[in-house]
Design an enzyme around this catalytic site. Structure first.
Site, PDB file in Angstrom:
ATOM      1  N   SER A 106      48.277  34.390  38.433  1.00 53.91           N
ATOM      2  CA  SER A 106      47.212  33.797  37.611  1.00 53.91           C
ATOM      3  C   SER A 106      47.737  32.591  36.843  1.00 53.91           C
ATOM      4  O   SER A 106      46.959  31.724  36.452  1.00 53.91           O
ATOM      5  CB  SER A 106      46.715  34.796  36.573  1.00 53.91           C
ATOM      6  OG  SER A 106      46.403  36.017  37.145  1.00 53.91           O
TER       7      SER A 106
ATOM      8  N   HIS B  21      43.995  32.992  44.501  1.00 56.44           N
ATOM      9  CA  HIS B  21      43.764  33.714  43.239  1.00 56.44           C
ATOM     10  C   HIS B  21      42.404  34.412  43.264  1.00 56.44           C
ATOM     11  O   HIS B  21      41.364  33.785  43.076  1.00 56.44           O
ATOM     12  CB  HIS B  21      43.849  32.712  42.068  1.00 56.44           C
ATOM     13  CG  HIS B  21      43.688  33.335  40.724  1.00 56.44           C
ATOM     14  ND1 HIS B  21      42.695  32.983  39.843  1.00 56.44           N
ATOM     15  CD2 HIS B  21      44.398  34.314  40.102  1.00 56.44           C
ATOM     16  CE1 HIS B  21      42.799  33.709  38.747  1.00 56.44           C
ATOM     17  NE2 HIS B  21      43.825  34.518  38.870  1.00 56.44           N
TER      18      HIS B  21
ATOM     19  N   GLU C 244      40.285  31.173  44.073  1.00 59.70           N
ATOM     20  CA  GLU C 244      40.815  29.822  43.854  1.00 59.70           C
ATOM     21  C   GLU C 244      42.056  29.646  44.728  1.00 59.70           C
ATOM     22  O   GLU C 244      42.943  30.506  44.738  1.00 59.70           O
ATOM     23  CB  GLU C 244      41.154  29.625  42.380  1.00 59.70           C
ATOM     24  CG  GLU C 244      39.909  29.610  41.509  1.00 59.70           C
ATOM     25  CD  GLU C 244      40.220  29.614  40.022  1.00 59.70           C
ATOM     26  OE1 GLU C 244      39.864  28.656  39.346  1.00 59.70           O
ATOM     27  OE2 GLU C 244      40.828  30.591  39.543  1.00 59.70           O
TER      28      GLU C 244
ATOM     29  N   ASN D 125      39.923  30.521  34.769  1.00 61.11           N
ATOM     30  CA  ASN D 125      40.491  31.017  33.509  1.00 61.11           C
ATOM     31  C   ASN D 125      40.482  29.959  32.415  1.00 61.11           C
ATOM     32  O   ASN D 125      40.394  30.285  31.230  1.00 61.11           O
ATOM     33  CB  ASN D 125      41.902  31.562  33.735  1.00 61.11           C
ATOM     34  CG  ASN D 125      41.846  32.992  34.259  1.00 61.11           C
ATOM     35  OD1 ASN D 125      40.841  33.687  34.076  1.00 61.11           O
ATOM     36  ND2 ASN D 125      42.897  33.424  34.932  1.00 61.11           N
TER      37      ASN D 125
HETATM   38  N1  LIG Z   1      44.412  42.186  36.760  1.00 57.57           N
HETATM   39  C1  LIG Z   1      43.651  41.090  36.889  1.00 57.57           C
HETATM   40  O1  LIG Z   1      42.512  41.030  36.388  1.00 57.57           O
HETATM   41  C2  LIG Z   1      44.153  39.919  37.686  1.00 57.57           C
HETATM   42  C3  LIG Z   1      43.228  38.963  38.124  1.00 57.57           C
HETATM   43  C4  LIG Z   1      43.665  37.904  38.945  1.00 57.57           C
HETATM   44  C5  LIG Z   1      45.013  37.804  39.255  1.00 57.57           C
HETATM   45  N2  LIG Z   1      45.907  38.740  38.791  1.00 57.57           N
HETATM   46  C6  LIG Z   1      47.323  38.613  39.218  1.00 57.57           C
HETATM   47  O2  LIG Z   1      47.534  39.518  40.287  1.00 57.57           O
HETATM   48  C7  LIG Z   1      48.896  39.975  40.263  1.00 57.57           C
HETATM   49  C8  LIG Z   1      48.895  41.491  40.199  1.00 57.57           C
HETATM   50  O3  LIG Z   1      48.240  41.900  39.019  1.00 57.57           O
HETATM   51  P1  LIG Z   1      47.691  43.392  38.834  1.00 57.57           P
HETATM   52  O4  LIG Z   1      46.810  43.348  37.637  1.00 57.57           O
HETATM   53  O5  LIG Z   1      47.179  43.896  40.122  1.00 57.57           O
HETATM   54  O6  LIG Z   1      49.051  44.155  38.474  1.00 57.57           O
HETATM   55  P2  LIG Z   1      49.324  45.741  38.497  1.00 57.57           P
HETATM   56  O7  LIG Z   1      50.421  45.953  37.520  1.00 57.57           O
HETATM   57  O8  LIG Z   1      48.054  46.494  38.364  1.00 57.57           O
HETATM   58  O9  LIG Z   1      49.870  46.011  39.990  1.00 57.57           O
HETATM   59  C9  LIG Z   1      51.077  45.503  40.453  1.00 57.57           C
HETATM   60  C10 LIG Z   1      51.606  46.447  41.524  1.00 57.57           C
HETATM   61  O10 LIG Z   1      52.757  45.843  42.117  1.00 57.57           O
HETATM   62  C11 LIG Z   1      53.703  46.871  42.358  1.00 57.57           C
HETATM   63  N3  LIG Z   1      55.024  46.256  42.492  1.00 57.57           N
HETATM   64  C12 LIG Z   1      55.876  45.837  41.527  1.00 57.57           C
HETATM   65  N4  LIG Z   1      56.962  45.263  42.083  1.00 57.57           N
HETATM   66  C13 LIG Z   1      56.794  45.338  43.423  1.00 57.57           C
HETATM   67  C14 LIG Z   1      57.577  44.928  44.530  1.00 57.57           C
HETATM   68  N5  LIG Z   1      58.731  44.309  44.388  1.00 57.57           N
HETATM   69  N6  LIG Z   1      57.115  45.179  45.771  1.00 57.57           N
HETATM   70  C15 LIG Z   1      55.906  45.802  45.953  1.00 57.57           C
HETATM   71  N7  LIG Z   1      55.130  46.202  44.933  1.00 57.57           N
HETATM   72  C16 LIG Z   1      55.567  45.971  43.673  1.00 57.57           C
HETATM   73  C17 LIG Z   1      53.554  47.817  41.191  1.00 57.57           C
HETATM   74  O11 LIG Z   1      54.072  49.097  41.535  1.00 57.57           O
HETATM   75  C18 LIG Z   1      52.043  47.815  40.984  1.00 57.57           C
HETATM   76  O12 LIG Z   1      51.409  48.826  41.741  1.00 57.57           O
HETATM   77  C19 LIG Z   1      49.546  39.289  39.068  1.00 57.57           C
HETATM   78  O13 LIG Z   1      50.184  38.125  39.497  1.00 57.57           O
HETATM   79  C20 LIG Z   1      48.356  38.967  38.168  1.00 57.57           C
HETATM   80  O14 LIG Z   1      48.599  37.868  37.304  1.00 57.57           O
HETATM   81  C21 LIG Z   1      45.500  39.813  38.036  1.00 57.57           C
END
Ligand SMILES: NC(=O)c1ccc[n+]([C@@H]2O[C@H](COP(=O)([O-])OP(=O)(O)OC[C@H]3O[C@@H](n4cnc5c(N)ncnc54)[C@H](O)[C@@H]3O)[C@@H](O)[C@H]2O)c1
Length: 317
Positions: free
Chosen positions: A119, A140, A152, A191
Site C-alpha cells: 500500500s 494494489h 491500482e 488512499n
Molecule cells: N488490509 C488491507 O486493508 C490492505 C489493503 C490493501 C493493501 N494491503 C497490503 O496488502 C499486504 C498484506 O496485508 P494484509 O492486511 O493482508 O496482511 P495480513 O497480516 O492480514 O496477512 C499477511 C499474511 O502474510 C503471511 N506471511 C508473512 N510473511 C510471509 C512470508 N515470508 N511468506 C508467506 N507468507 C507470509 C502472514 O502469515 C499473514 O498470513 C500489505 O502489503 C498491505 O499493506 C492491505
C-alpha cells in the site's frame, strides 16, 4: 495466456485475492508460512462464497468450482509450480518483502511476473538486488478484494511493458477495474483521496461540528451516493466549474492542513481502541456483532456490484 497464479500471504488481502483469481476461472496456489493460517483462509473463503450463494450472486455449483481451483500450501516451491504470475500479499514490512523477493528470484524464471500488493512501500526500494527488476509491478487491491472492483497498478522505472500488459490483462480477465498510474506516488490515488477526506472528517469532529455517525451519514447519503457512479472530477464538471472555483476559493483556506494523524486517532490508538477489531474506536460497537456488521457490509457490496454490472450490460459498456 496465464494458466496458474500464485498468491503469497493468506491474510486479510491474500485470501480475498486468491478467491478473486479463482472466481475469474484461473487455478491459484495460495502459500503462507503456517498450516493454521491457511485453514483460516480456507474457512474465510468458504464463508464469503456462502454469502454470495445466499445472495444469488453465485450458484452452489459455481462455488464448488471456485473452491476446486484453489490449492493451499506451506511449501514455497510447490506454490510456484507452473505459475506465470505471483501476487504478493505479505505484511507491509520492507525486510520481509525483500527477503521473499530474493527467494523468488532464485526460484522463478525471468518470464514470471511478480506483483506486490504493497500500500505504501516504493517498489524500487524493495528490489535493489533483483536480477530481473523489469518483472516487478504493484497491483494494489482494495479490501474486501473479491468485491471492490478497483486495482491500482503502479510501475517502477524499470517495469517492462510486457509485465504491465500481462498484469492489466489478468485483472481484466478476473473482472477487476485496473487503473494504471502514470508514475509512482505515495499512497497511490485511492488512499490519498481517502486520507484527505478522513483528515477533514476528524477536524470536523474535533471542532464539534458533528459526531462520527452524522459525518458518515453525510457521505453515505450525500457525496458517497453519487460516487458509486460519478467521481469528484465529473461532479465538478456537472456542477459547473465557475461554481466550483468559488467553492474552492472560499473553502480551501478553512480546511484542515494537518501533517500528522489527528489527535483523536492518536488518543484512541494509545488506548488500544483500534475500532472494529478491538470493539472500541470512533464508532460504538456495544451490543453489536462485528461479524454480522461485516456480513451486512459485504451483502450491500454484492448488491451494488450486481446492480452496476446489470446497468453496464444494459448500457452496452
Ligand atoms: N488490509 C488491507 O486493508 C490492505 C489493503 C490493501 C493493501 N494491503 C497490503 O496488502 C499486504 C498484506 O496485508 P494484509 O492486511 O493482508 O496482511 P495480513 O497480516 O492480514 O496477512 C499477511 C499474511 O502474510 C503471511 N506471511 C508473512 N510473511 C510471509 C512470508 N515470508 N511468506 C508467506 N507468507 C507470509 C502472514 O502469515 C499473514 O498470513 C500489505 O502489503 C498491505 O499493506 C492491505
Amino acid at each position: 495466456m496465464l494458466e496458474q497464479v500464485t498468491v503469497i500471504g493468506a491474510g486479510v488481502m491474500g485470501h480475498g485475492i486468491a478467491q478473486t483469481v479463482a472466481a475469474g476461472g484461473i487455478p491459484v496456489r495460495l502459500y503462507d508460512l503456517a498450516a493454521d493460517t491457511l485453514q483460516r483462509a480456507e474457512a474465510s473463503i468458504n464463508d464469503n462464497l456462502n454469502l454470495y450463494v445466499q445472495q444469488k450472486a453465485l450458484s452452489a455449483e459455481q462455488k464448488q468450482q471456485i473452491c476446486k481451483r484453489i490449492q493451499y500450501t506451506t511449501d514455497l516451491d510447490d506454490s510456484l509450480l507452473g505459475s506465470g504470475m505471483i501476487l504478493e500479499a505479505i505484511p507491509e514490512v520492507p525486510d520481509l518483502k525483500r527477503q521473499l523477493f530474493e527467494k523468488l528470484e532464485e526460484r522463478c524464471g525471468p518470464e514470471v511476473i511478480i506483483a506486490s500488493n504493497t500500500s505504501t512501500l516504493p517498489l524500487s526500494t524493495l528490489i535493489r538486488h533483483a536480477v530481473h527488476p523489469e518483472r516487478y509491478i504493484i497491483a494494489h487491491f482494495i479490501n474486501p478484494a473479491p468485491l471492490i472492483p478497483l486495482v491500482e497498478v503502479v510501475k517502477h522505472e524499470l517495469t517492462s511493458e510486457s509485465a504491465l500488459q500481462a498484469t492489466v490483462n489478468l485483472l481484466n480477465r478476473i473482472g477487476k477495474s485496473p487503473v494504471v498510474l502514470k508514475r509512482e506516488v505515495p499512497g497511490f490515488i485511492a488512499n490519498r483521496l481517502q486520507a484527505a477526506l478522513l483528515r477533514e472528517a476528524m477536524a470536523l469532529i474535533e471542532q464539534g461540528v458533528a459526531d462520527a455517525p452524522d459525518i458518515d451519514r453525510v457521505i453515505k447519503d450525500g457525496p458517497g451516493f453519487r460516487w458509486a457512479f460519478i467521481g469528484p472530477v465529473e461532479t465538478a464538471d456537472y456542477g459547473g466549474l465557475d461554481t466550483w472555483k468559488r467553492v474552492l476559493d472560499n473553502l480551501l483556506p478553512d480546511l484542515d492542513k494537518g501533517e500528522k494523524a489527528p489527535e483523536t486517532i492518536n488518543r484512541l490508538v494509545a488506548r488500544n481502541d483500534l475500532g472494529a477489531k478491538t470493539g472500541r474506536g470512533l464508532c460504538s460497537y456495544e451490543g453489536v456483532s462485528v461479524e454480522e456488521q461485516l456480513q451486512a457490509r459485504d451483502t450491500s457490496f454484492i448488491k451494488l456490484l450486481q446492480m452496476k454490472q446489470a446497468l453496464a450490460r444494459s448500457q452496452g459498456s
